[in-house]
Structures are given as C-alpha cells and as structure tokens.
Design a protein around this motif. Sequence first.
Motif, short mmCIF file in Angstrom:
data_model
loop_
_atom_site.label_atom_id
_atom_site.label_comp_id
_atom_site.label_asym_id
_atom_site.label_seq_id
_atom_site.Cartn_x
_atom_site.Cartn_y
_atom_site.Cartn_z
N ARG A 86 5.38 -3.92 6.14
CA ARG A 86 4.48 -5.08 6.03
C ARG A 86 3.57 -5.25 7.24
O ARG A 86 2.54 -5.88 7.16
CB ARG A 86 5.26 -6.36 5.74
N TRP A 87 3.93 -4.67 8.39
CA TRP A 87 3.11 -4.80 9.59
C TRP A 87 1.98 -3.78 9.65
O TRP A 87 1.08 -3.90 10.49
CB TRP A 87 3.96 -4.71 10.85
N CYS A 88 1.95 -2.79 8.79
CA CYS A 88 0.93 -1.72 8.86
C CYS A 88 -0.46 -2.25 8.52
O CYS A 88 -0.66 -2.89 7.49
CB CYS A 88 1.30 -0.57 7.93
N GLU A 89 -1.42 -1.95 9.41
CA GLU A 89 -2.81 -2.36 9.21
C GLU A 89 -3.71 -1.17 8.92
O GLU A 89 -4.90 -1.33 8.73
CB GLU A 89 -3.34 -3.04 10.48
N ARG A 90 -3.16 0.01 8.90
CA ARG A 90 -3.94 1.24 8.77
C ARG A 90 -4.20 1.54 7.29
O ARG A 90 -3.32 1.44 6.46
CB ARG A 90 -3.16 2.38 9.40
N MET A 126 0.85 -1.17 0.00
CA MET A 126 0.00 0.00 0.00
C MET A 126 0.90 1.24 0.00
O MET A 126 1.85 1.31 0.75
CB MET A 126 -0.87 -0.02 1.27
N ALA A 127 0.60 2.20 -0.82
CA ALA A 127 1.39 3.43 -0.87
C ALA A 127 0.52 4.61 -0.51
O ALA A 127 -0.70 4.54 -0.54
CB ALA A 127 1.98 3.61 -2.26
N ASN A 128 1.16 5.71 -0.17
CA ASN A 128 0.41 6.91 0.17
C ASN A 128 0.87 8.05 -0.72
O ASN A 128 1.72 7.89 -1.58
CB ASN A 128 0.58 7.24 1.65
N THR A 129 0.32 9.24 -0.49
CA THR A 129 0.63 10.38 -1.33
C THR A 129 2.06 10.88 -1.16
O THR A 129 2.54 11.63 -1.98
CB THR A 129 -0.34 11.53 -1.03
N ILE A 130 2.75 10.48 -0.11
CA ILE A 130 4.11 10.93 0.13
C ILE A 130 5.11 9.96 -0.50
O ILE A 130 6.29 10.07 -0.34
CB ILE A 130 4.35 11.13 1.64
N GLN A 131 4.62 9.02 -1.26
CA GLN A 131 5.46 8.04 -1.95
C GLN A 131 6.19 7.11 -0.99
O GLN A 131 7.24 6.60 -1.31
CB GLN A 131 6.47 8.74 -2.87
N GLU A 132 5.67 6.92 0.18
CA GLU A 132 6.26 5.99 1.13
C GLU A 132 5.42 4.72 1.13
O GLU A 132 4.20 4.79 1.17
CB GLU A 132 6.28 6.59 2.54
N ARG A 168 -0.96 10.85 9.17
CA ARG A 168 -0.05 10.15 8.27
C ARG A 168 0.95 9.32 9.06
O ARG A 168 2.08 9.72 9.30
CB ARG A 168 0.66 11.16 7.37
N TYR A 169 0.48 8.16 9.48
CA TYR A 169 1.35 7.25 10.22
C TYR A 169 0.94 5.81 9.95
O TYR A 169 -0.19 5.54 9.54
CB TYR A 169 1.34 7.55 11.72
N HIS A 170 1.88 4.93 10.15
CA HIS A 170 1.65 3.49 10.02
C HIS A 170 1.32 2.97 11.41
O HIS A 170 1.85 3.46 12.41
CB HIS A 170 2.90 2.80 9.50
N GLU A 171 0.44 1.97 11.45
CA GLU A 171 -0.01 1.47 12.76
C GLU A 171 -0.36 0.00 12.68
O GLU A 171 -0.90 -0.48 11.68
CB GLU A 171 -1.24 2.27 13.19
N GLN A 172 -0.06 -0.68 13.77
CA GLN A 172 -0.49 -2.06 13.95
C GLN A 172 -0.95 -2.21 15.39
O GLN A 172 -0.22 -1.85 16.32
CB GLN A 172 0.67 -3.02 13.69
N VAL A 173 -2.16 -2.72 15.58
CA VAL A 173 -2.66 -3.00 16.92
C VAL A 173 -2.12 -4.38 17.30
O VAL A 173 -2.38 -5.37 16.62
CB VAL A 173 -4.20 -2.96 16.98
N LEU A 174 -1.36 -4.41 18.40
CA LEU A 174 -0.71 -5.65 18.82
C LEU A 174 -1.51 -6.37 19.91
O LEU A 174 -1.44 -7.59 20.00
CB LEU A 174 0.69 -5.34 19.34
N ALA A 175 -2.20 -5.62 20.74
CA ALA A 175 -2.97 -6.22 21.83
C ALA A 175 -3.97 -5.21 22.36
O ALA A 175 -3.77 -4.00 22.23
CB ALA A 175 -2.04 -6.66 22.97
N GLU A 186 -10.04 -0.03 28.84
CA GLU A 186 -9.54 -0.89 27.77
C GLU A 186 -8.24 -0.26 27.27
O GLU A 186 -8.22 0.88 26.83
CB GLU A 186 -10.56 -0.98 26.64
N LEU A 187 -7.13 -0.99 27.40
CA LEU A 187 -5.85 -0.52 26.92
C LEU A 187 -5.53 -1.14 25.57
O LEU A 187 -5.92 -2.28 25.30
CB LEU A 187 -4.72 -0.86 27.90
N VAL A 188 -4.83 -0.39 24.75
CA VAL A 188 -4.43 -0.85 23.43
C VAL A 188 -2.92 -0.69 23.31
O VAL A 188 -2.37 0.32 23.72
CB VAL A 188 -5.14 -0.04 22.32
N VAL A 189 -2.29 -1.71 22.77
CA VAL A 189 -0.86 -1.66 22.49
C VAL A 189 -0.71 -1.58 20.98
O VAL A 189 -1.25 -2.42 20.25
CB VAL A 189 -0.13 -2.92 23.02
N ARG A 190 0.00 -0.54 20.52
CA ARG A 190 0.16 -0.31 19.08
C ARG A 190 1.62 -0.13 18.71
O ARG A 190 2.39 0.41 19.49
CB ARG A 190 -0.56 0.97 18.65
N ARG A 191 1.95 -0.53 17.50
CA ARG A 191 3.23 -0.18 16.89
C ARG A 191 2.92 0.98 15.95
O ARG A 191 2.01 0.89 15.14
CB ARG A 191 3.79 -1.36 16.11
#
Length: 105
Positions: free
Chosen positions: A11-15, A1-7, A26-33, A55-60
């Motif tokens: 592979r872990w990004c779920e956003r 998946m690409a975005n407008t900034i050409q980045e 404009r950030y990449h994110e993965q919910v881990l727990a 409810e706590l969320v752990v994210r990368r």
Amino acid sequence: MANTIQEHCPRWCERAHAPDDPPESRYHEQVLADFPAVVGHRRDLVEPPLGIAAELVVRRVRYFDAPQTWLVIEEAEDATRHLILSLDAATPLTAALGTVTRDHG
C-alpha cells in the motif's frame, strides 16, 4: 496495482509499474523525504563547504519477489553512493536523530 510478475504493490508503493519494465526497474518505492545536505568527508565538519549542498532523498524500496524492504538515503541527482539500511537498522537511527533534535544539537 499489479505487475507482470503477479505481485501486488504494498500500500505504500508510489511507483508506476509497466508490463515491459526491465528487471532492474522492478521494485516498489516510496519517497519519504527530500532535503538539502552537505555530502562530504569527516574533515568537512571543521570547515564545511556550506555552499555545496546536495539534494538528498530518503526512500523505502523493495524489489519484486524480495522479502527485505530497505531504507535508502541517496543524492537525488547522482545516486551512485547510497546509505542502505534494513528496517531493523533504521530503528536506532530514528532514536539517534530524535535524541539530537530533542537536545537541539
């Protein structure tokens, strides 16, 4: 998946990214727990408010064009306070959690 900034997404990004995302989104994110936990003060350890769990969320998380990836622990509903760790800092946290769970307290 690409975005407008050409980045490209790591592979872990779920956003999902959209071309019109505002800069703060404009950030990449993965919910881990996610899990319930009491969020409070040290005095709560003596008499914890057991009925008041958040409810706590752990994210990368990594912002576009930023070199640093972060581990973020925050309340799911009211994310005004965060525990933000570098990946280097997450290593001793992982070891500490492993010790506590292995020793059962």
